[in-house]
Write a protein that holds these residues in place. Structure first.
Motif, PDB file in Angstrom:
ATOM      1  N   GLU A  49      43.255  21.471   9.505  1.00 35.79           N
ATOM      2  CA  GLU A  49      42.019  22.247   9.674  1.00 35.79           C
ATOM      3  C   GLU A  49      40.995  21.442  10.483  1.00 35.79           C
ATOM      4  O   GLU A  49      40.332  21.978  11.370  1.00 35.79           O
ATOM      5  CB  GLU A  49      41.421  22.598   8.303  1.00 35.79           C
ATOM      6  N   TYR A  50      40.878  20.162  10.176  1.00 30.64           N
ATOM      7  CA  TYR A  50      39.907  19.324  10.893  1.00 30.64           C
ATOM      8  C   TYR A  50      40.384  19.018  12.313  1.00 30.64           C
ATOM      9  O   TYR A  50      39.567  18.859  13.210  1.00 30.64           O
ATOM     10  CB  TYR A  50      39.590  18.057  10.099  1.00 30.64           C
ATOM     11  N   SER A 105      32.883  15.579  11.495  1.00 31.14           N
ATOM     12  CA  SER A 105      34.104  16.236  11.040  1.00 31.14           C
ATOM     13  C   SER A 105      34.993  15.255  10.280  1.00 31.14           C
ATOM     14  O   SER A 105      35.542  15.587   9.230  1.00 31.14           O
ATOM     15  CB  SER A 105      34.880  16.820  12.218  1.00 31.14           C
ATOM     16  N   ALA A 156      44.390  10.978   6.509  1.00 29.59           N
ATOM     17  CA  ALA A 156      45.409  11.787   5.837  1.00 29.59           C
ATOM     18  C   ALA A 156      46.555  10.905   5.336  1.00 29.59           C
ATOM     19  O   ALA A 156      47.048  11.091   4.215  1.00 29.59           O
ATOM     20  CB  ALA A 156      45.938  12.865   6.781  1.00 29.59           C
ATOM     21  N   LEU A 207      40.291  15.391  -3.859  1.00 29.25           N
ATOM     22  CA  LEU A 207      41.634  15.755  -4.311  1.00 29.25           C
ATOM     23  C   LEU A 207      42.085  14.769  -5.382  1.00 29.25           C
ATOM     24  O   LEU A 207      41.943  13.565  -5.224  1.00 29.25           O
ATOM     25  CB  LEU A 207      42.636  15.707  -3.152  1.00 29.25           C
ATOM     26  N   ASP A 254      36.368  15.657   1.650  1.00 25.47           N
ATOM     27  CA  ASP A 254      37.331  16.642   1.132  1.00 25.47           C
ATOM     28  C   ASP A 254      38.528  15.952   0.492  1.00 25.47           C
ATOM     29  O   ASP A 254      38.990  16.351  -0.581  1.00 25.47           O
ATOM     30  CB  ASP A 254      37.819  17.559   2.258  1.00 25.47           C
ATOM     31  N   LEU A 255      39.052  14.945   1.165  1.00 23.26           N
ATOM     32  CA  LEU A 255      40.227  14.248   0.637  1.00 23.26           C
ATOM     33  C   LEU A 255      39.890  13.472  -0.632  1.00 23.26           C
ATOM     34  O   LEU A 255      40.718  13.367  -1.536  1.00 23.26           O
ATOM     35  CB  LEU A 255      40.820  13.313   1.695  1.00 23.26           C
ATOM     36  N   VAL A 283      48.630  19.901   0.649  1.00 23.48           N
ATOM     37  CA  VAL A 283      47.203  20.202   0.742  1.00 23.48           C
ATOM     38  C   VAL A 283      46.521  19.209   1.684  1.00 23.48           C
ATOM     39  O   VAL A 283      45.681  19.587   2.510  1.00 23.48           O
ATOM     40  CB  VAL A 283      46.538  20.194  -0.660  1.00 23.48           C
ATOM     41  N   VAL A 284      46.895  17.936   1.576  1.00 21.78           N
ATOM     42  CA  VAL A 284      46.333  16.900   2.454  1.00 21.78           C
ATOM     43  C   VAL A 284      46.641  17.242   3.910  1.00 21.78           C
ATOM     44  O   VAL A 284      45.761  17.198   4.776  1.00 21.78           O
ATOM     45  CB  VAL A 284      46.880  15.500   2.090  1.00 21.78           C
ATOM     46  N   LYS A 342      47.357  20.159   5.170  1.00 18.41           N
ATOM     47  CA  LYS A 342      46.647  21.386   5.544  1.00 18.41           C
ATOM     48  C   LYS A 342      45.192  21.077   5.899  1.00 18.41           C
ATOM     49  O   LYS A 342      44.678  21.546   6.918  1.00 18.41           O
ATOM     50  CB  LYS A 342      46.720  22.378   4.379  1.00 18.41           C
ATOM     51  N   LYS A 343      44.543  20.269   5.066  1.00 14.47           N
ATOM     52  CA  LYS A 343      43.143  19.917   5.340  1.00 14.47           C
ATOM     53  C   LYS A 343      43.028  19.123   6.638  1.00 14.47           C
ATOM     54  O   LYS A 343      42.126  19.365   7.442  1.00 14.47           O
ATOM     55  CB  LYS A 343      42.553  19.116   4.176  1.00 14.47           C
ATOM     56  N   LEU A 376      36.086  15.397   6.366  1.00  9.30           N
ATOM     57  CA  LEU A 376      37.485  15.328   5.937  1.00  9.30           C
ATOM     58  C   LEU A 376      37.634  14.275   4.844  1.00  9.30           C
ATOM     59  O   LEU A 376      38.293  14.509   3.831  1.00  9.30           O
ATOM     60  CB  LEU A 376      38.404  14.991   7.114  1.00  9.30           C
TER      61      LEU A 376
END
Length: 187
Positions: A125-126, A18, A177, A29, A25-26, A118-119, A121-122, A22
């Motif tokens: 989520e994780y 996970s 994050a 961005l 995903d980051l 957005v950071v 929020k992601k 993340l």
């Protein structure tokens, strides 16, 4: 039924995956600085199947605010352009028939704040994923205790280990994050 250590090691690997997801995903961005990882989620229709741009072209960063994409096959140049236009990157590709240049404009203060949201929020989520994994591990430990396969003390120690693992992974998520937020807010 699995032992407490098997449950914990299984959950630990899922939690680490996970955190890795993340970070990927980051990385995708846009933070004002050009990086090939921005294009990892941009998919091109390559002979009928969606393929990441990074797998059909060489992606280089000659300048801090420019990405150059040179497709291995000239016939997919237009497809790459279309994929970039459809993506949520907000970039306009400039093609010269051989390669595509993406100029990354300076981020406005408003766009930076949106990216920070957005950071967060992601990351949240994780965090939810990790909390769900913790719950699943604790439920599995309780089931093995009810089935009389482990003692009450072993179950208590197991849930404590799961909580320590969860805390460690949450710190990793927060750090990832925070690093991305710092990167986004740098001018």
């Amino acid at each position: 039924m699995a032992t407490v250590n098997e449950i914990i090691s299984g959950i630990e690997s899922k939690m680490e995956k996970s955190v890795a997801a993340l970070r990927v995903d980051l990385a995708s961005l846009r933070a004002g600085r050009a990086t090939p990882s921005l294009l990892e989620k941009v998919m091109v229709d390559y002979y009928g199947s969606p393929t990441p741009v990074t797998q059909v072209a060489s992606v280089t960063v000659p300048e801090p605010r420019m990405i150059v994409i040179q497709p291995w096959e000239k016939n997919i140049l237009k497809d790459i352009e279309k994929a970039i236009m459809k993506s949520d990157l907000g970039l306009n590709p400039n093609s010269d028939g051989i390669c595509i240049r993406l100029n990354l404009p300076q981020l406005t203060e408003e766009r930076r704040k949106d990216l920070v949201k957005v950071v967060h929020k992601k990351a949240e989520e994780y965090r939810v994923v990790v909390r769900n994994l913790r719950r699943d591990a604790n439920d599995a430990i309780k089931k093995t205790e009810k089935a009389k396969e482990i003692t009450e003390d072993e179950a208590k120690k197991g849930t404590e280990k799961v909580q320590k693992l969860t805390d460690k992974v949450m710190k990793e998520i927060d750090a990832a994050a925070a690093n991305k937020e710092k990167e986004v807010m740098e001018v």
